[in-house]
Design an enzyme around this catalytic site. Structure first.
Site, PDB file in Angstrom:
ATOM      1  N   GLN A 112       0.833  -1.197   0.000  1.00  0.00           N
ATOM      2  CA  GLN A 112       0.000   0.000   0.000  1.00  0.00           C
ATOM      3  C   GLN A 112       0.872   1.253   0.000  1.00  0.00           C
ATOM      4  O   GLN A 112       0.558   2.238  -0.671  1.00  0.00           O
ATOM      5  CB  GLN A 112      -0.920   0.007   1.214  1.00  0.00           C
ATOM      6  CG  GLN A 112      -1.946   1.137   1.214  1.00  0.00           C
ATOM      7  CD  GLN A 112      -2.963   1.012   0.086  1.00  0.00           C
ATOM      8  OE1 GLN A 112      -3.375  -0.094  -0.253  1.00  0.00           O
ATOM      9  NE2 GLN A 112      -3.377   2.128  -0.480  1.00  0.00           N
ATOM     10  N   SER A 138      -5.980   1.800   4.703  1.00  0.00           N
ATOM     11  CA  SER A 138      -6.637   1.195   3.546  1.00  0.00           C
ATOM     12  C   SER A 138      -7.483   0.000   3.941  1.00  0.00           C
ATOM     13  O   SER A 138      -7.039  -0.872   4.698  1.00  0.00           O
ATOM     14  CB  SER A 138      -5.588   0.744   2.524  1.00  0.00           C
ATOM     15  OG  SER A 138      -6.189   0.005   1.481  1.00  0.00           O
ATOM     16  N   HIS A 140      -8.142  -2.363   2.011  1.00  0.00           N
ATOM     17  CA  HIS A 140      -7.536  -3.547   1.403  1.00  0.00           C
ATOM     18  C   HIS A 140      -6.677  -4.299   2.422  1.00  0.00           C
ATOM     19  O   HIS A 140      -6.524  -5.518   2.338  1.00  0.00           O
ATOM     20  CB  HIS A 140      -6.696  -3.158   0.196  1.00  0.00           C
ATOM     21  CG  HIS A 140      -7.514  -2.860  -1.021  1.00  0.00           C
ATOM     22  ND1 HIS A 140      -8.078  -3.855  -1.806  1.00  0.00           N
ATOM     23  CD2 HIS A 140      -7.890  -1.688  -1.582  1.00  0.00           C
ATOM     24  CE1 HIS A 140      -8.742  -3.304  -2.810  1.00  0.00           C
ATOM     25  NE2 HIS A 140      -8.653  -1.992  -2.694  1.00  0.00           N
ATOM     26  N   GLU A 196     -15.725   5.498  -6.433  1.00  0.00           N
ATOM     27  CA  GLU A 196     -15.085   4.266  -6.918  1.00  0.00           C
ATOM     28  C   GLU A 196     -16.140   3.173  -7.078  1.00  0.00           C
ATOM     29  O   GLU A 196     -16.386   2.385  -6.155  1.00  0.00           O
ATOM     30  CB  GLU A 196     -13.997   3.804  -5.952  1.00  0.00           C
ATOM     31  CG  GLU A 196     -12.829   4.765  -5.857  1.00  0.00           C
ATOM     32  CD  GLU A 196     -11.635   4.149  -5.156  1.00  0.00           C
ATOM     33  OE1 GLU A 196     -11.749   2.985  -4.698  1.00  0.00           O
ATOM     34  OE2 GLU A 196     -10.596   4.811  -5.062  1.00  0.00           O
TER      35      GLU A 196
END
Length: 245
Positions: A112, A138, A140, A196
């Site tokens: 990241q 993040s 993720h 997004e």
């Protein structure tokens, strides 16, 4: 006073105290201001919770956090709950004639950091902050987020992905599998990131259904955002860049 009366009074006093403690605990829990989206029983803080809220103001307690269990699916890794849900969603989409591919799943803090540095070098700090998260900030890194795409690569990681078959199918159906579009259009001032349509976040079917039905963000669902009297205008579109928070 007879002993049995004393015992009865003590028992009653104990029940009253327990009831008061339960009431105070209830008041201390985050409750969404949006009708039908109560969130009092969920953990929005622990990184191991599927309800965890991770953003610029709420980074992971451990910047190097890695989920205990990660499962490979579609060429990426996700936490087991998210991996199983994504696999089922992809199968059902394919049965409907829509091919949904996985572009990105779990990322380490190191990967990241490299992405964020690359965007900073390419677009400058201000733009990079709107399209890419710092390590520890993040989703993720939790293993609960997946970026999806079209098999042909159309509008990959761009706002126009919403107009592709996979983008439209996910927008209409992802909540059935426990996913939400984490960074919706017009919510940049809440989420901290530009729109997004490809970034899906697993929160579980119940929460996803409520969030999707109310048209709100995870922050609003968790009671972590107070709507202003006059919301600021949305951030500009981002078709020209390829952000990956």
């Amino acid at each position: 006073m007879p002993r049995q009366h004393i015992t009865t009074h003590i028992a009653i006093l104990g029940c009253v105290c327990l009831g008061l403690l339960a009431y105070l605990f209830h008041l201390d829990q985050p409750v969404s201001v949006y009708a039908g989206t109560t969130s009092t029983a969920q953990d929005f803080d622990s990184p191991g919770s599927v309800s965890v809220v991770v953003n610029k103001q709420r980074p992971l307690g451990d910047p190097g956090y890695v989920p205990a269990v990660l499962i490979e699916t579609g060429g990426i890794s996700l936490r087991q709950e998210a991996a199983e849900a994504f696999a089922q969603m992809a199968r059902d989409a394919e049965a409907s004639g829509v091919a949904i591919t996985a572009v990105s799943g779990f990322r380490t803090a190191e990967s990241q950091a490299r992405l964020h540095d690359a965007y900073t070098g390419r677009y400058g700090t201000e733009v990079a902050e709107s399209i890419s998260a710092l390590p520890g900030q993040s989703e993720h890194q939790t293993g609960l987020a997946v970026d999806i795409g079209a098999s042909g690569g159309e509008c990959s990681l761009k706002a126009c992905f919403e107009g592709t078959a996979p983008g439209a199918w996910a927008a209409a159906n992802a909540q059935r599998y426990g996913f939400i579009i984490r960074y919706p259009a017009g919510a940049e001032h809440i989420t901290g990131y530009a729109y997004e349509p490809w970034h899906l976040r697993y929160v579980g079917p119940d929460a996803a259904g409520k969030i999707h039905g109310a048209g709100i963000t995870l922050e609003e669902y968790a009671g972590l955002y107070e709507p202003p009297s006059a919301p600021p205008s949305s951030a500009p579109g981002k078709n020209a860049v390829e952000p990956v928070p």
